[in-house]
Design a protein around this motif. Structure first.
Motif, PDB file in Angstrom:
ATOM      1  N   LYS A   1      45.821  36.928  24.162  1.00 26.89           N
ATOM      2  CA  LYS A   1      45.041  37.962  24.778  1.00 26.89           C
ATOM      3  C   LYS A   1      43.805  37.848  25.296  1.00 26.89           C
ATOM      4  O   LYS A   1      43.730  38.052  26.540  1.00 26.89           O
ATOM      5  N   GLN A   2      43.462  37.666  24.415  1.00 31.41           N
ATOM      6  CA  GLN A   2      41.422  37.413  25.062  1.00 31.41           C
ATOM      7  C   GLN A   2      41.417  36.807  25.993  1.00 31.41           C
ATOM      8  O   GLN A   2      41.336  36.585  26.980  1.00 31.41           O
ATOM      9  N   LEU A   3      41.936  35.461  25.233  1.00 26.39           N
ATOM     10  CA  LEU A   3      41.529  34.060  26.131  1.00 26.39           C
ATOM     11  C   LEU A   3      42.493  34.117  27.438  1.00 26.39           C
ATOM     12  O   LEU A   3      42.069  33.942  29.120  1.00 26.39           O
ATOM     13  N   ALA A   4      43.812  34.894  27.500  1.00 27.48           N
ATOM     14  CA  ALA A   4      45.154  34.679  28.958  1.00 27.48           C
ATOM     15  C   ALA A   4      43.864  36.057  29.815  1.00 27.48           C
ATOM     16  O   ALA A   4      44.151  36.071  31.070  1.00 27.48           O
ATOM     17  N   ASP A   5      43.081  37.238  29.146  1.00 31.08           N
ATOM     18  CA  ASP A   5      42.827  37.992  30.270  1.00 31.08           C
ATOM     19  C   ASP A   5      42.025  37.329  31.127  1.00 31.08           C
ATOM     20  O   ASP A   5      41.134  37.944  32.147  1.00 31.08           O
ATOM     21  N   LYS A   6      40.675  36.023  30.777  1.00 32.53           N
ATOM     22  CA  LYS A   6      40.341  35.007  31.786  1.00 32.53           C
ATOM     23  C   LYS A   6      40.351  34.324  31.847  1.00 32.53           C
ATOM     24  O   LYS A   6      39.378  33.656  32.877  1.00 32.53           O
ATOM     25  N   ILE A   7      41.861  33.768  31.865  1.00 35.47           N
ATOM     26  CA  ILE A   7      41.465  32.302  32.483  1.00 35.47           C
ATOM     27  C   ILE A   7      43.775  32.973  33.515  1.00 35.47           C
ATOM     28  O   ILE A   7      44.090  34.002  33.504  1.00 35.47           O
ATOM     29  N   PRO A   8      44.066  32.217  34.335  1.00 36.43           N
ATOM     30  CA  PRO A   8      44.870  32.183  34.879  1.00 36.43           C
ATOM     31  C   PRO A   8      46.319  32.036  34.093  1.00 36.43           C
ATOM     32  O   PRO A   8      47.039  31.188  34.768  1.00 36.43           O
ATOM     33  N   TYR A   9      46.745  32.278  32.487  1.00 33.70           N
ATOM     34  CA  TYR A   9      47.614  32.022  32.143  1.00 33.70           C
ATOM     35  C   TYR A   9      48.268  32.404  30.913  1.00 33.70           C
ATOM     36  O   TYR A   9      46.853  33.267  31.102  1.00 33.70           O
ATOM     37  N   SER A  10      49.058  32.384  31.152  1.00 35.38           N
ATOM     38  CA  SER A  10      49.911  33.649  30.329  1.00 35.38           C
ATOM     39  C   SER A  10      49.491  33.685  29.047  1.00 35.38           C
ATOM     40  O   SER A  10      49.775  32.473  28.451  1.00 35.38           O
ATOM     41  N   PRO A  11      49.122  34.116  28.124  1.00 36.04           N
ATOM     42  CA  PRO A  11      49.670  34.297  26.541  1.00 36.04           C
ATOM     43  C   PRO A  11      50.638  33.471  26.257  1.00 36.04           C
ATOM     44  O   PRO A  11      50.786  32.969  25.020  1.00 36.04           O
ATOM     45  N   SER A  12      52.213  34.039  26.245  1.00 36.59           N
ATOM     46  CA  SER A  12      53.207  33.130  26.310  1.00 36.59           C
ATOM     47  C   SER A  12      52.949  31.610  26.723  1.00 36.59           C
ATOM     48  O   SER A  12      53.116  30.463  25.246  1.00 36.59           O
ATOM     49  N   PHE A  13      52.351  30.818  27.955  1.00 32.29           N
ATOM     50  CA  PHE A  13      51.709  30.081  27.791  1.00 32.29           C
ATOM     51  C   PHE A  13      50.923  29.238  27.008  1.00 32.29           C
ATOM     52  O   PHE A  13      51.209  28.186  26.759  1.00 32.29           O
ATOM     53  N   ILE A  14      49.792  30.107  26.178  1.00 34.82           N
ATOM     54  CA  ILE A  14      49.136  29.273  25.789  1.00 34.82           C
ATOM     55  C   ILE A  14      49.228  29.033  24.050  1.00 34.82           C
ATOM     56  O   ILE A  14      49.307  28.548  23.836  1.00 34.82           O
ATOM     57  N   GLY A  15      50.067  30.138  23.766  1.00 32.82           N
ATOM     58  CA  GLY A  15      50.273  29.857  22.654  1.00 32.82           C
ATOM     59  C   GLY A  15      51.288  28.779  22.341  1.00 32.82           C
ATOM     60  O   GLY A  15      51.084  28.285  21.876  1.00 32.82           O
ATOM     61  N   ALA A  16      52.630  28.048  23.424  1.00 34.77           N
ATOM     62  CA  ALA A  16      52.975  27.128  23.275  1.00 34.77           C
ATOM     63  C   ALA A  16      52.228  25.785  23.757  1.00 34.77           C
ATOM     64  O   ALA A  16      52.527  25.146  22.755  1.00 34.77           O
ATOM     65  N   VAL A  17      51.232  25.925  24.186  1.00 32.63           N
ATOM     66  CA  VAL A  17      50.341  25.129  23.929  1.00 32.63           C
ATOM     67  C   VAL A  17      49.720  24.511  23.084  1.00 32.63           C
ATOM     68  O   VAL A  17      49.327  23.668  22.735  1.00 32.63           O
ATOM     69  N   GLU A  18      49.425  25.872  22.555  1.00 35.47           N
ATOM     70  CA  GLU A  18      48.924  25.589  21.098  1.00 35.47           C
ATOM     71  C   GLU A  18      49.662  24.916  19.788  1.00 35.47           C
ATOM     72  O   GLU A  18      49.660  24.544  18.915  1.00 35.47           O
TER      73      GLU A  18
END
Length: 271
Positions: free
Chosen positions: A34-51
């Motif tokens: 969530k902290q990363l998502a707050d700083k880049i234009p991608y949602s937490p769900s998208f970041i999680g899916a990439v990881e």
């Protein structure tokens, strides 16, 4: 209690390796998703899916992560090495087109036989590409433009004839999931419209896409039996626009198209 993060095996695939590195740098920077998502234009769900190696991403995602997590461009460099800036896995004549898709403000697509590549499930694509992992991953990587937050995804208008819903690609289960994917993809910036069987239209000559860029430039892509061809001559673009508009008038509205797709799932592909 929150579930522990999915265990990754970087040696499994390029996606697993990239996802594990995104997670590693995020944890080293002491950021939650969530902290990363707050700083880049991608949602937490998208970041999680990439990881979790469940989604591909554009190079822009790697660049945003690099800047926020202070990786000294490590993720962008890794992205280039693994995915070739989205060029590996594509035929030579297609390599420029993903960049057009990525920059386009609007995409108008007619695909007469199979489901459009940006909306294919991995299983469906695997059948069409005969299990070629490099080609499959390259095709899946193109789809990241539809999930991004900034810039906004292109406005996608997708026309297909009803018979494209009938062709068996991979069996009943693959087709059921693929057609469900079409239904679920419909949204404010993405329309799927079906041309009913028997409706007269000039679209039997093959696949084509019209891309309108933010500056108003228009670029066409037409598939032939031998290769795809990009074109930007005004006369060629005009012909493609006329053909698309003629087919558009024969297509069902989005809500009726969704009903037709759902009925096809129930009547032909339900497992």
């Amino acid at each position: 209690m929150p579930q522990p993060p999915k265990r990754l095996t970087p040696s499994n695939s390029a996606l697993d390796l990239f996802g594990s590195e995104v997670r590693r740098y995020r944890v080293l920077a002491d950021h939650s998703i969530k902290q990363l998502a707050d700083k880049i234009p991608y949602s937490p769900s998208f970041i999680g899916a990439v990881e979790r190696a469940e989604s591909h991403c554009e190079r822009n995602f790697a660049e945003h992560c690099d800047n926020t997590l202070d990786t000294r461009q490590a993720l962008a460099h890794l992205h280039d090495g693994l995915f070739g800036d989205k060029k590996d896995g594509f035929p030579e004549w297609f390599r420029k087109w993903p960049g057009v898709e990525e920059d386009a403000g609007t995409l108008k697509v007619y695909e007469p036989q199979v489901i459009y590549g940006l909306l294919q499930t991995e299983e469906y694509a695997s059948t069409l590409l005969f299990g070629d992992r490099e080609a499959i991953e390259a095709r899946m990587a193109r789809q990241a433009i539809l999930a991004r937050e900034a810039p906004a995804p292109p406005r996608l208008v997708y026309l297909l004839p009803e018979v494209a819903l009938w062709y068996d690609v991979g069996g009943r289960q693959v087709m059921e999931v693929q057609l469900q994917r079409l239904v679920e993809a419909v949204g404010p910036r993405l329309s799927v419209q079906v041309i009913p069987n028997g409706a007269p239209h000039p679209g039997n000559q093959g696949t084509f896409t019209l891309a309108t860029m933010p500056d108003g430039e228009e670029i066409g892509y037409v598939e032939t039996a031998a290769r795809g061809i990009m074109m930007d001559r005004r006369k060629d673009i005009s012909k493609l626009k006329d053909k698309f508009d003629a087919m558009w008038t024969q297509a069902l509205p989005v809500n009726m198209s969704v009903d037709l797709i759902n009925n096809t799932i129930e009547e032909k592909w339900k497992t």
